[in-house]
Scaffold this active site. Structure first.
Site, PDB file in Angstrom:
ATOM      1  CE  LYS A  43      -3.877   1.973   2.681  1.00  0.00           C
ATOM      2  NZ  LYS A  43      -4.779   1.718   3.836  1.00  0.00           N
ATOM      3  CB  SER A  60      -7.927   3.545   3.028  1.00  0.00           C
ATOM      4  OG  SER A  60      -7.042   2.936   3.947  1.00  0.00           O
ATOM      5  CB  SER A 101      -8.179   0.476   5.811  1.00  0.00           C
ATOM      6  OG  SER A 101      -8.844   1.705   6.002  1.00  0.00           O
TER       7      SER A 101
END
Length: 596
Positions: free
Chosen positions: A82, A156, A180
């Protein structure tokens, strides 16, 4: 190589060991496949050039030639990161191009994975500054849900989840502050590990809420998730919020347990009856697995969840990007800005008042652990189409956090699992989450493996973090016996039952006032196999545990019947002159049962 091997840790290892594929072969094939994917620009913010990936592959191939593939548990396994987690060689953007910086070194967890042989492909898309559960708040586009691009990918950590779901990587790192690492797993039929806080080091992570952030793991199955977690769960000296893995004992039995389910009036599916149906099918599956269902009051958890955004914790998000909000607010996504800019308003007094309220809620919520081993909830009560969220971004995002926002506030471990598909929502996937007190991560993975129908390791062993130290016990320290508390109070975890090689003798030592009966074991030129248990202890606890051992016992190398060896209890030979030989019983438990 004719095709890419299945992107699972075990399948890749088999291919590498059989020499049907090399990491270099795999890198070329995976890189070519990603290049052909029409969604690549929305899933990946940046990727390493092929030459850099080949350099990673060649480095681990050289290491394997010197020390063997076995020295690298994630040898040749490709993964995504990420883009709020540092990877040297690529910028970290947090999905905000004007925030971008060039890290000089890998994030701690990334380095651990690379040291274990894993190959990083690049940086994945996300809701800007990891703010959102929807996956649509990024200037780099929206990664399409792997089942239907009209629906949310989940955020997210959207790009990380999609990269795994589209089989571009074996696993990916996300983050999880408020859900997330779990919501995207649910929306894409994946396993999502939300570790106990501090277990995966956060050095090299752009903070969202620093006291609540944790790095998470997406994988296609629990076996891969476990393999990655075992490597990643290492203590990070440079993370002020890091703490060592200290798994409680005994472990939760994955086929005989008590699990909590919220009362019907506390369950919320936001009008999605298909989700309700799949959830209760999952509950029945847990019961068939050996679980006893216990209805619980979910209100204390929901009260804690409301504190995350209604209380002063949003101020942590404000602190993380305060300079941007003051100097360049226009570079932020409008919804991200709207959520975070209010974080500058709470006072220090508000923060302390909220901490007091949270402590009360945690005291109430923790009472549930007197009755159950873990709790199961939906990961998210429903899923929305992207168009619905664009029309009402705040409310619908909040709905998705109904079952997730309290988790880190209350310091729990959690595991998101695929649970089925919703008939009324175009066959979209639905997931459940198991959660338990902190440090129950391995227990949840074991229960999850049974729920998902995955086979256990062939040696039937329980795992412990890689930096823990093993110790073999053969007498009063064994599970359920009088001195076992010295192991459990030190955070010890029972790994497996074992036997020595056939070169050991066991003696009943003379009684010592204040101590229970004890055996002494010694290696001889000939003897017999002796039953024992192999435990693991956190490094900091090992020395203090050994210091409690009175003479004539000590610690030496014990040879095991399976060919390995482990530190364990041995006895000095002088103490055996007046001791009774009980070797014929084959172990201390059998002696206690039959020898008196």
């Amino acid at each position: 190589m004719n095709s890419i091997p299945e992107l699972k840790v075990a399948s890749l290892r088999e291919a590498f060991l059989s020499r049907s594929c090399t990491p270099t072969d795999l890198v070329r094939a995976v890189y070519a496949a990603i290049e052909k994917d029409a969604e690549v620009a929305k899933i990946w913010i940046s990727r390493l050039p092929l030459d850099d990936l080949l350099a990673y592959a060649q480095t681990i191939e050289q290491r394997a030639a010197e020390s063997g593939i076995e020295s690298m548990p994630l040898y040749g396994v490709p993964f995504g990161i990420k883009d709020n987690i540092d990877l040297a060689g690529l910028p970290t953007t947090a999905a905000c191009p004007d925030f971008s910086y060039e890290p000089k070194q890998h994030a701690f967890v990334v380095q651990e994975l690379i040291d274990a042989g894993a190959i990083p492909l690049g940086k994945t898309n996300l809701d800007q500054f990891a703010t959102g559960l929807v996956g649509v708040r990024s200037p780099y586009g929206v990664p399409g849900n792997s089942f239907d691009p009209e629906f949310l990918p989940g955020g997210s950590s959207s790009g990380s989840a999609i990269s795994v779901a589209r089989k571009q990587v074996c696993f990916a790192l996300g983050t999880d502050t408020a859900g997330s690492g779990r919501v995207p797993a649910s929306f894409n039929n994946l396993v999502g590990v939300k570790p106990s806080l501090g277990i995966l080091g956060s050095s090299g992570l752009v903070p969202a809420c620093r006291t609540l952030d944790c790095i998470s793991i997406f994988a296609g199955n629990t076996a891969d998730a476990r393999a990655v977690f075992e490597v990643a769960a290492a203590y990070d000296d440079n993370d002020a919020y890091a703490r060592p893995m200290n798994a409680p004992s005994p472990a939760i039995n994955p086929t005989a347990f008590r699990f909590g389910v919220p009362r019907n009036r506390d369950l919320e599916f936001f009008g999605n009856d298909s989700a309700r149906k799949v959830f209760f099918e999952a509950v029945k599956k847990l019961e068939a697995q050996g679980g006893v269902r216990v209805e619980i009051d979910f209100q204390p958890f929901l009260a804690a969840a409301r504190l995350l955004y209604e209380g002063p914790w949003v101020a942590e998000r404000y602190v993380a990007i305060e300079a941007i909000l003051k100097e360049r607010p226009e570079i932020l996504h409008p919804v991200t800005r709207r959520i975070i800019e209010g974080g500058g308003e709470p006072s220090a007094a508000d923060a302390f008042k909220a901490r007091y309220r949270l402590a009360d809620r945690k005291r109430e919520a923790d009472k549930v652990w007197n009755d159950v081993d873990f709790v199961v909830t939906p990961t998210a009560g429903t899923i929305y189409r992207i168009a619905e969220v664009e029309a009402d971004p705040i409310t619908l995002n909040s709905n998705l956090g109904y079952y997730t926002n309290f988790m880190n506030l209350l310091d729990y471990s959690a595991l998101a699992l695929p649970a089925g598909f919703m008939e009324g929502f175009g066959g979209m996937p639905f997931g459940i989450t198991l959660f338990a007190p902190a440090m129950r991560d391995f227990d949840l993975l074991e229960i999850g493996a049974h729920f998902c129908g995955e086979s256990k390791p062939t040696d039937d062993a329980i795992s412990a973090p890689k930096d823990w130290l093993e110790i073999a016990v053969c007498g009063a320290h064994m599970e359920g016996l009088p001195l076992n508390y010295q192991l459990t109070e030190s955070g010890g975890r029972l790994l497996r039952a074992a036997k020595t090689t056939a070169y050991y003798e066991m003696y009943l030592l003379p009684e010592v006032e204040g101590l229970p009966p004890r055996p002494g074991m010694i290696r001889q030129a000939s003897g017999r196999e002796i039953d024992l248990e192999v435990w693991a202890l956190p490094p900091k606890a090992f020395g203090s545990f050994v210091a409690q051992i009175p003479s004539p016992l000590g610690i030496g190398k014990i040879e095991l019947a399976d060919g390995g060896s482990v530190p364990g209890f041995t006895c000095e030979s002088y103490a055996l002159e007046s001791a009774r030989d009980i070797s014929t019983f084959g172990g201390w438990r059998e002696f206690l049962k039959e020898g008196n």
